[in-house]
Design a protein around this motif. Structure first.
Motif, mmCIF file in Angstrom:
data_model
loop_
_atom_site.group_PDB
_atom_site.id
_atom_site.type_symbol
_atom_site.label_atom_id
_atom_site.label_comp_id
_atom_site.label_asym_id
_atom_site.label_seq_id
_atom_site.Cartn_x
_atom_site.Cartn_y
_atom_site.Cartn_z
ATOM 1 N N GLU A 273 0.810 -1.220 0.000
ATOM 2 C CA GLU A 273 0.000 0.000 0.000
ATOM 3 C C GLU A 273 0.844 1.271 0.000
ATOM 4 N N ASP A 274 2.141 1.141 -0.218
ATOM 5 C CA ASP A 274 3.037 2.290 -0.209
ATOM 6 C C ASP A 274 3.344 2.717 -1.647
ATOM 7 N N PRO A 275 2.782 3.837 -2.107
ATOM 8 C CA PRO A 275 3.011 4.261 -3.495
ATOM 9 C C PRO A 275 4.466 4.581 -3.803
ATOM 10 N N ASP A 276 5.268 4.885 -2.778
ATOM 11 C CA ASP A 276 6.664 5.231 -3.014
ATOM 12 C C ASP A 276 7.486 4.042 -3.493
ATOM 13 N N ARG A 277 6.950 2.836 -3.320
ATOM 14 C CA ARG A 277 7.690 1.656 -3.778
ATOM 15 C C ARG A 277 7.448 1.343 -5.254
ATOM 16 N N PHE A 278 6.533 2.066 -5.870
ATOM 17 C CA PHE A 278 6.213 1.870 -7.284
ATOM 18 C C PHE A 278 6.727 3.076 -8.074
ATOM 19 N N SER A 279 7.495 2.852 -9.120
ATOM 20 C CA SER A 279 8.029 3.981 -9.873
ATOM 21 C C SER A 279 8.215 3.626 -11.345
ATOM 22 N N PHE A 280 8.314 4.680 -12.150
ATOM 23 C CA PHE A 280 8.504 4.550 -13.597
ATOM 24 C C PHE A 280 9.623 5.478 -14.042
ATOM 25 N N ASP A 281 10.347 5.078 -15.073
ATOM 26 C CA ASP A 281 11.189 5.994 -15.827
ATOM 27 C C ASP A 281 11.165 5.534 -17.280
ATOM 28 N N ASP A 282 11.976 6.122 -18.114
ATOM 29 C CA ASP A 282 11.929 5.746 -19.519
ATOM 30 C C ASP A 282 12.389 4.308 -19.761
ATOM 31 N N GLU A 283 13.162 3.773 -18.822
ATOM 32 C CA GLU A 283 13.714 2.424 -19.005
ATOM 33 C C GLU A 283 12.783 1.315 -18.544
ATOM 34 N N GLY A 284 11.902 1.614 -17.571
ATOM 35 C CA GLY A 284 11.062 0.532 -17.095
ATOM 36 C C GLY A 284 10.206 0.906 -15.901
ATOM 37 N N PHE A 285 9.503 -0.100 -15.388
ATOM 38 C CA PHE A 285 8.666 0.009 -14.186
ATOM 39 C C PHE A 285 9.374 -0.728 -13.062
ATOM 40 N N TYR A 286 9.295 -0.157 -11.851
ATOM 41 C CA TYR A 286 10.017 -0.721 -10.717
ATOM 42 C C TYR A 286 9.096 -0.898 -9.516
ATOM 43 N N TRP A 287 9.338 -1.971 -8.810
ATOM 44 C CA TRP A 287 8.809 -2.127 -7.451
ATOM 45 C C TRP A 287 10.003 -2.497 -6.592
ATOM 46 N N ASN A 288 10.353 -1.613 -5.665
ATOM 47 C CA ASN A 288 11.591 -1.777 -4.894
ATOM 48 C C ASN A 288 12.763 -1.996 -5.865
ATOM 49 N N ASP A 289 13.457 -3.107 -5.769
ATOM 50 C CA ASP A 289 14.618 -3.347 -6.632
ATOM 51 C C ASP A 289 14.290 -4.183 -7.865
ATOM 52 N N LEU A 290 13.044 -4.569 -8.007
ATOM 53 C CA LEU A 290 12.649 -5.364 -9.177
ATOM 54 C C LEU A 290 12.259 -4.451 -10.324
ATOM 55 N N LYS A 291 12.649 -4.823 -11.532
ATOM 56 C CA LYS A 291 12.382 -4.002 -12.711
ATOM 57 C C LYS A 291 11.853 -4.859 -13.855
ATOM 58 N N VAL A 292 10.903 -4.288 -14.607
ATOM 59 C CA VAL A 292 10.499 -4.851 -15.896
ATOM 60 C C VAL A 292 10.705 -3.748 -16.920
ATOM 61 N N SER A 293 11.350 -4.059 -18.031
ATOM 62 C CA SER A 293 11.731 -3.040 -18.998
ATOM 63 C C SER A 293 10.529 -2.515 -19.770
ATOM 64 N N THR A 294 10.696 -1.329 -20.337
ATOM 65 C CA THR A 294 9.631 -0.726 -21.143
ATOM 66 C C THR A 294 9.279 -1.616 -22.322
ATOM 67 N N LYS A 295 10.267 -2.216 -22.947
ATOM 68 C CA LYS A 295 10.013 -3.120 -24.066
ATOM 69 C C LYS A 295 9.186 -4.317 -23.617
ATOM 70 N N GLU A 296 9.538 -4.901 -22.479
ATOM 71 C CA GLU A 296 8.784 -6.046 -21.962
ATOM 72 C C GLU A 296 7.354 -5.650 -21.608
ATOM 73 N N ILE A 297 7.186 -4.449 -21.047
ATOM 74 C CA ILE A 297 5.848 -3.967 -20.694
ATOM 75 C C ILE A 297 4.975 -3.909 -21.937
ATOM 76 N N ALA A 298 5.483 -3.312 -23.006
ATOM 77 C CA ALA A 298 4.716 -3.186 -24.249
ATOM 78 C C ALA A 298 4.350 -4.551 -24.805
ATOM 79 N N GLU A 299 5.271 -5.490 -24.765
ATOM 80 C CA GLU A 299 5.007 -6.839 -25.279
ATOM 81 C C GLU A 299 3.967 -7.563 -24.440
ATOM 82 N N LEU A 300 4.079 -7.452 -23.123
ATOM 83 C CA LEU A 300 3.131 -8.129 -22.238
ATOM 84 C C LEU A 300 1.737 -7.537 -22.361
ATOM 85 N N ARG A 301 1.640 -6.225 -22.478
ATOM 86 C CA ARG A 301 0.336 -5.595 -22.640
ATOM 87 C C ARG A 301 -0.326 -6.028 -23.956
ATOM 88 N N ASP A 302 0.476 -6.290 -24.950
ATOM 89 C CA ASP A 302 -0.057 -6.651 -26.263
ATOM 90 C C ASP A 302 -0.591 -8.072 -26.293
#
Length: 326
Positions: A273-302
């Motif tokens: 429930e802590d929004p500060d643990r969720f973040s975005f930048d041009d490279e990807g989406f993050y939760w704490n130290d885990l990252k999924v890349s922007t390219k992977e996000i686009a592919e998964l959404r598709d």
């Protein structure tokens, strides 16, 4: 705006203004959707969720709203049924009304998705052959016409033996998909209900994580519905329970694809429930130290994490602005 947020939110919201808690009239809801299609944030908007048995009521809008811009996109909703025979009868009714709808409106509308609950009789019989027959019949009947939906999202149930019921439903869907080679229908997929108007309609964190990881393991696409108006999980006085957040659910699912998370690991993200643990930048989406890349996000959404239904298109965007993400 960060590229990863753009990829995450692109076409993610199916507008469900007809349904609670908004519960708008058809005229109000369809006109709101038409307006949303023209605003700057329209890139987040996907389909209008429309009960199949009401499609004929859209005829008056054919010469007005449907002539504007891109074709009006609908996700068609089927009724819940108790018995297999009721389900089969309803399937035929849906096909008839879909054919009339397209005969009336032609290429000014699309109905590429059908959302339909599995008949309770088939789910609670724990009969894999019966489930396979339901899936196969539905895919084959929808595949018989180019005007019928080409992605079918089957909704299951969370009952006392939910792991067995949901697990079997997803496993059999994978099995049927592997053998199905349709001309029009791409695949059978799974629909996850994440909430409702009462506390007991919200699945637990454990149930959501189980379903998300199960579809990942079985290579099944998923869309969600209900209860995901807001980005981050939180307690809501309106339903006296905690509501799931769409960043928790979709972000957690993406991270699970990227890192092969266990159910327990995924539950931790969905529960946060802590929004500060969720973040975005041009490279990807993050939760704490885990990252999924922007390219992977686009592919998964598709191909895997398609969309979620919300009776509000305003609340998700307003909340993202308040979090400083937009």
């Amino acid at each position: 705006m960060d590229a990863s947020l753009k990829a995450f939110m692109k076409g993610i919201i199916d507008y469900a203004g007809l349904f609670p808690p908004a519960d708008l009239s058809l005229d109000t809801a369809i006109r709101k959707y038409s307006m949303y299609r023209k605003i700057d944030d329209s890139w987040m908007l996907s389909r209008f969720i429309m009960p199949g048995w009401q499609l004929d009521e859209l005829k008056p809008y054919g010469e007005e709203l449907f002539q504007e811009g891109e074709p009006f996109a609908f996700s068609v909703l089927g009724k819940g049924t108790e018995t297999v025979s009721d389900y089969q009868e309803h399937l035929e009714e849906l096909i008839d009304v879909l054919q009339r709808f397209h005969a009336t409106h032609g290429d000014r509308v699309t109905t590429d998705i059908l959302e339909i609950k599995l008949p309770r009789e088939a789910v609670f019989a724990y009969d894999d052959k019966l489930l396979a027959e339901i899936y196969t019949e539905t895919l084959e009947r929808m595949d018989s016409s180019a005007s019928t939906p080409n992605e079918i999202f089957f909704e299951g149930y969370f009952d006392k033996n939910w792991k067995k019921e949901v697990g079997l439903a997803i496993e059999m869907l994978h099995s049927v998909n592997a053998d199905f080679d349709g001309a029009n229908v791409k695949q059978g997929a799974f629909k996850l209900r994440c909430g409702g108007v009462k506390a007991d309609m919200f699945p637990s964190v454990e149930q959501v994580a189980f379903a998300l990881n199960k579809v990942r393991e079985q290579n099944i696409a998923i869309k969600c519905t209900a209860g995901l108006h807001h980005p981050i999980r939180h307690y809501a006085d309106s339903v006296n329970t905690k509501m799931h957040g769409f960043l928790n659910v979709f972000g957690g699912a993406m991270l699970s694809y990227a890192h092969d998370l266990s159910n327990n690991q995924l539950e931790e993200i969905i529960r946060d429930e802590d929004p500060d643990r969720f973040s975005f930048d041009d490279e990807g989406f993050y939760w704490n130290d885990l990252k999924v890349s922007t390219k992977e996000i686009a592919e998964l959404r598709d191909v895997a994490l398609i969309s979620y239904g919300s009776c509000s298109f305003d609340e998700p965007r307003e909340d993202l602005e308040q979090l400083g993400l937009m």
